[in-house]
Design a protein around this motif. Structure first.
Motif, short mmCIF file in Angstrom:
data_model
loop_
_atom_site.label_atom_id
_atom_site.label_comp_id
_atom_site.label_asym_id
_atom_site.label_seq_id
_atom_site.Cartn_x
_atom_site.Cartn_y
_atom_site.Cartn_z
N GLN A 255 0.85 -1.19 0.00
CA GLN A 255 0.00 0.00 0.00
C GLN A 255 0.88 1.23 0.00
N HIS B 272 0.98 5.25 0.21
CA HIS B 272 0.16 6.39 0.63
C HIS B 272 0.86 7.68 0.23
N VAL C 48 -3.18 4.13 -2.44
CA VAL C 48 -4.39 4.20 -1.61
C VAL C 48 -5.17 5.50 -1.74
N ALA C 49 -4.47 6.63 -1.70
CA ALA C 49 -5.20 7.91 -1.70
C ALA C 49 -5.89 8.18 -3.03
N LEU D 6 -5.82 10.46 3.97
CA LEU D 6 -4.36 10.41 4.03
C LEU D 6 -3.85 11.23 5.21
N ARG E 136 -4.47 9.53 8.51
CA ARG E 136 -3.53 8.45 8.82
C ARG E 136 -2.22 8.98 9.39
N PRO F 238 3.79 12.34 3.86
CA PRO F 238 3.79 11.34 2.80
C PRO F 238 5.03 11.51 1.92
#
Lengths: 242, 242
Positions: free
Chosen positions: B4, B6, B32-33, B46, B49, B62
């Motif tokens: 994954q 991000h 994912v985003a 995002l 998280r 990120p």
């Protein structure tokens, strides 16, 4: 095996993160460029090594570390290499990656601290970019220092093993680098650093603890520790603090 | 195991160095985003998280990568983790360190490219720091781009295994990242990049070779490749080129 560290001989700079790791671990090393010219010291010998056509893997810039026939450049990569060898990388791949991630985030702050006095051009004097420096330093003081330090404080507070270390319950190079970051910010931006650190008690405690460790303490008192000065990364220009 | 990734969903940015490695290796991953909100996509998920109090090792920013219960942030650290797993880190510790050192040097150029349009403050608009941006971009075009590209050219020319790859004779994430750097510089500074690349034939060849690799080619043609734009790191503002 004696490590050879190659870095500018008159500043702490990025090399200091490597020096601190070597000193805290009690490793044998030579700070080559600080040796007399007859022993390979001096800035010109350092510059020559960087452009040595015989070395297919010469670094872009100092610092670089020589360990036998291994040569590694880039501060964070040097610490990645030294970490497990000096017992400063925590336990296993997971801790090692986390220590490295923390180091890379410290490298980001350090680059931003540098750019407060050189926002336009690394090649020109501070005095020729003072106006932009004041604007950039204001943003660094008011937004970036608090944002970065809050994050490191949170990392310490949330460490399941306690808030004494960044990674697990033992000393890593990330702790030493955070110590150096705090020392540098306090030197360059005494007022702004004091304000930010007033809200990050775990960072303040970590800085004090690291400074009390016997080997680190001895190093800091020794002539091997170059004082902060206005040629390095953390420079105290009163007009950039506030 | 599906990785994954991000990262911000509308820009190439730093996440692109990770996307390229995953794509070139044919790895299974979810960006994912860029998924619909119902599947955890979107910028607010995002951001959430990043500040998740339940994650004691949340990244500063990120991109970050999730692989089972491993979470790694910082672009270069993600590639350090993925490199051996995707067969993109050369052979042994020595190649791995060299690939990482190259990546960290690319990260330095990328940070400088970003600062050409944000020399004063990341938090403010480009339009509010345009004057300083022009001065910084001039230095970047005239001094920094040539200095960095000359160094990478030298690395290729001096590679004992030939000038096709940066590390030994196989593809590494450093090659992919140099490809992306060239693409970014050509987008943001078409004139300055053309001038510098006219003297670095091995880099030009590497860029062309990488772009012709089947998986990379397919990726670049697909909707998964976000076009360059003026929200990312490499932005084309004609007044900053020249």
């Amino acid at each position: 095996m004696t490590y050879q560290l190659h870095y500018w001989p008159t500043i702490q700079g990025r090399g200091e993160f490597v020096r601190l790791a070597l000193e805290a671990a009690g490793a044998e090393y030579v700070d080559v460029a600080r040796e007399p010219p007859g022993k390979g010291g001096g800035e010109s010998a350092l510059a020559q090594r960087l452009s040595d056509p015989g070395n297919p893997r010469a670094s872009f810039a100092p610092p670089f570390l020589v360990d036998g026939d291994i040569v590694v450049g880039q501060t964070a990569a040097i610490l990645l290499y030294l970490g497990p060898r000096l017992g400063l990388a925590g336990i296993g791949e997971r801790d090692g990656l986390w220590a490295h991630q923390l180091q890379l985030t410290i490298a980001d702050v350090v680059a931003e601290a540098h750019d407060t006095h050189h926002p336009i051009s690394v090649g020109d004097y501070y005095e020729d970019q003072r106006e932009a420096a004041q604007a950039r330093a204001k943003c660094f003081r008011e937004e970036r220092i608090p944002k970065y330090l809050d994050w490191f404080e949170r990392v310490l507070q949330r460490n399941p093993a306690g808030d004494v270390h960044l990674v697990g319950d033992s000393l890593t190079y990330a702790d030493l680098s955070l110590f150096q970051l705090v020392a540098g910010l306090r030197y360059a931006f005494p007022k702004a650093a004091a304000r930010a650190l007033a809200t990050t008690p775990a960072i303040v405690k970590l800085h004090a603890n690291i400074g009390r460790r016997q080997r680190v303490h001895d190093y800091l008192q020794s002539p091997r520790r170059i004082p902060f000065n206005e040629e390095g990364i953390f420079r105290h220009y009163p007009e950039l603090d506030g």
